[in-house]
Design a protein around this motif. Sequence first.
Motif, PDB file in Angstrom:
ATOM      1  N   GLU A 183      11.988  -7.494  18.698  1.00 55.11           N
ATOM      2  CA  GLU A 183      11.626  -8.591  17.824  1.00 55.11           C
ATOM      3  C   GLU A 183      12.484  -9.827  18.108  1.00 55.11           C
ATOM      4  O   GLU A 183      13.603  -9.727  18.607  1.00 55.11           O
ATOM      5  CB  GLU A 183      11.792  -8.181  16.359  1.00 55.11           C
ATOM      6  N   THR A 184      11.940 -11.006  17.787  1.00 60.51           N
ATOM      7  CA  THR A 184      12.689 -12.257  17.898  1.00 60.51           C
ATOM      8  C   THR A 184      12.542 -13.028  16.590  1.00 60.51           C
ATOM      9  O   THR A 184      11.926 -12.553  15.642  1.00 60.51           O
ATOM     10  CB  THR A 184      12.171 -13.121  19.063  1.00 60.51           C
ATOM     11  N   HIS A 185      13.091 -14.232  16.576  1.00 58.59           N
ATOM     12  CA  HIS A 185      12.965 -15.077  15.383  1.00 58.59           C
ATOM     13  C   HIS A 185      11.544 -15.561  15.178  1.00 58.59           C
ATOM     14  O   HIS A 185      11.198 -16.049  14.099  1.00 58.59           O
ATOM     15  CB  HIS A 185      13.860 -16.320  15.498  1.00 58.59           C
ATOM     16  N   TYR A 186      10.704 -15.462  16.209  1.00 58.67           N
ATOM     17  CA  TYR A 186       9.390 -16.079  16.178  1.00 58.67           C
ATOM     18  C   TYR A 186       8.287 -15.029  16.048  1.00 58.67           C
ATOM     19  O   TYR A 186       8.336 -13.973  16.681  1.00 58.67           O
ATOM     20  CB  TYR A 186       9.161 -16.884  17.463  1.00 58.67           C
ATOM     21  N   ASP A 187       7.289 -15.344  15.248  1.00 56.28           N
ATOM     22  CA  ASP A 187       6.131 -14.467  15.115  1.00 56.28           C
ATOM     23  C   ASP A 187       5.377 -14.402  16.439  1.00 56.28           C
ATOM     24  O   ASP A 187       5.096 -15.445  17.059  1.00 56.28           O
ATOM     25  CB  ASP A 187       5.182 -14.983  14.022  1.00 56.28           C
ATOM     26  N   GLY A 188       5.052 -13.192  16.859  1.00 57.02           N
ATOM     27  CA  GLY A 188       4.219 -13.013  18.038  1.00 57.02           C
ATOM     28  C   GLY A 188       4.922 -13.155  19.361  1.00 57.02           C
ATOM     29  O   GLY A 188       4.273 -13.178  20.407  1.00 57.02           O
ATOM     30  N   ILE A 189       6.249 -13.256  19.356  1.00 59.22           N
ATOM     31  CA  ILE A 189       7.013 -13.338  20.604  1.00 59.22           C
ATOM     32  C   ILE A 189       7.966 -12.154  20.662  1.00 59.22           C
ATOM     33  O   ILE A 189       8.835 -11.996  19.804  1.00 59.22           O
ATOM     34  CB  ILE A 189       7.781 -14.663  20.720  1.00 59.22           C
ATOM     35  N   ALA A 190       7.786 -11.320  21.683  1.00 55.21           N
ATOM     36  CA  ALA A 190       8.583 -10.103  21.826  1.00 55.21           C
ATOM     37  C   ALA A 190       9.684 -10.304  22.858  1.00 55.21           C
ATOM     38  O   ALA A 190       9.559 -11.124  23.778  1.00 55.21           O
ATOM     39  CB  ALA A 190       7.688  -8.931  22.236  1.00 55.21           C
ATOM     40  N   LEU A 191      10.757  -9.537  22.707  1.00 53.10           N
ATOM     41  CA  LEU A 191      11.877  -9.558  23.638  1.00 53.10           C
ATOM     42  C   LEU A 191      11.913  -8.236  24.396  1.00 53.10           C
ATOM     43  O   LEU A 191      11.985  -7.170  23.794  1.00 53.10           O
ATOM     44  CB  LEU A 191      13.187  -9.765  22.876  1.00 53.10           C
ATOM     45  N   LEU A 192      11.850  -8.312  25.726  1.00 52.43           N
ATOM     46  CA  LEU A 192      11.911  -7.123  26.579  1.00 52.43           C
ATOM     47  C   LEU A 192      13.254  -7.131  27.306  1.00 52.43           C
ATOM     48  O   LEU A 192      13.466  -7.916  28.229  1.00 52.43           O
ATOM     49  CB  LEU A 192      10.760  -7.124  27.587  1.00 52.43           C
ATOM     50  N   GLN A 193      14.175  -6.272  26.882  1.00 58.01           N
ATOM     51  CA  GLN A 193      15.527  -6.305  27.451  1.00 58.01           C
ATOM     52  C   GLN A 193      16.161  -4.919  27.402  1.00 58.01           C
ATOM     53  O   GLN A 193      17.273  -4.749  26.904  1.00 58.01           O
ATOM     54  CB  GLN A 193      16.389  -7.334  26.704  1.00 58.01           C
TER      55      GLN A 193
END
Length: 332
Positions: A128-138
């Motif tokens: 998850e990130t601070h933004y709706d609909g933007i994922a973090l792949l790490q």
Amino acid sequence: MKPAANECASFMSIQDFSLRIRQNSLYLEVKREDSWSDINQPCNLLIGYKSSSSTSGEYIELFFSPDRCEIRSDNNGCIPIYRFRDNESEYLTTNLQYSVKLSNKNICLNEKLTKKYFSIGYNCLDDETHYDGIALLQEPGQKILVKKNNVKIYSDYNYVFSNKNNNIVEVLLDSISSKLKGLDHKKTLLLLSGGNDSLICALATKLLGHNLDTATFGSANSHDLRVARKRSKLIFPESNHHEYIITDNNFQQEILDNHTISQNGFGTLSNINYTQFLKKIRNLGYKNIIFGDYFEVMRKRLDRRMLEESYLTPEAVLNKFFKDLGFHKNHF
């Protein structure tokens, strides 16, 4: 998973990538020398650094052809990749700001996660990130395979504990050793604070036989400055120690704008001070920064079940770490 057909070719070094997936086609743009360009031919790309003889380093590899792209992360998951969709395409990118400008994606803050971030002062967990609909792949050892409109993600946690009999200290030492391979130690700096994460990392680095210069930042006479100064002298007596003292939080607009770009979003005032601190370190001639947060990373993002079984409480975790490392906490 089969490797890309052009894997044996040499790598071209880049700063960022933006991959657009639309109607069974792949469109790749890369940033080199601060400018963006299209990639239309098969090629191998590298962000970061990688040891020529092993998988050590901090990097992302891209094996690209017009109908297929394979993306591989290093064994610690050091460089973030963002994933999002607009109403026409899907994007994978290391530069969120640039890719969002290319798309027709409307950016909206996730109110719940934003409050969580500012309340605990730490990055959001999972994807998850601070933004709706933007994922973090790490994730560690992550592999992303893109064919036509199909995106498959593989995360290899098992490498961390393979052939180590679930020995968390061996995992820690192996992780730090992997980070340091291929780096010029004279131009490498270890960040210290008054906390336990950086202390464990410093002690492990010393056990591996490395002597690194150190640095910390904080307000005048703060706990971090005082304790890190003492620890640096005890653990690395022949090394240099640098300090950055925070005086105020009245930043020029240019500094705020640059921080927003570098962080793909926003951050706390302490993070902005951190950016200024890192600029000072670079001006001193250091090229590589080692963050002392491996304990934090493993505790939050690796095999939680195994950690819960082996270390029952946070205090028990610390006590066993110090015992296994052969040090006593009260010495520091």
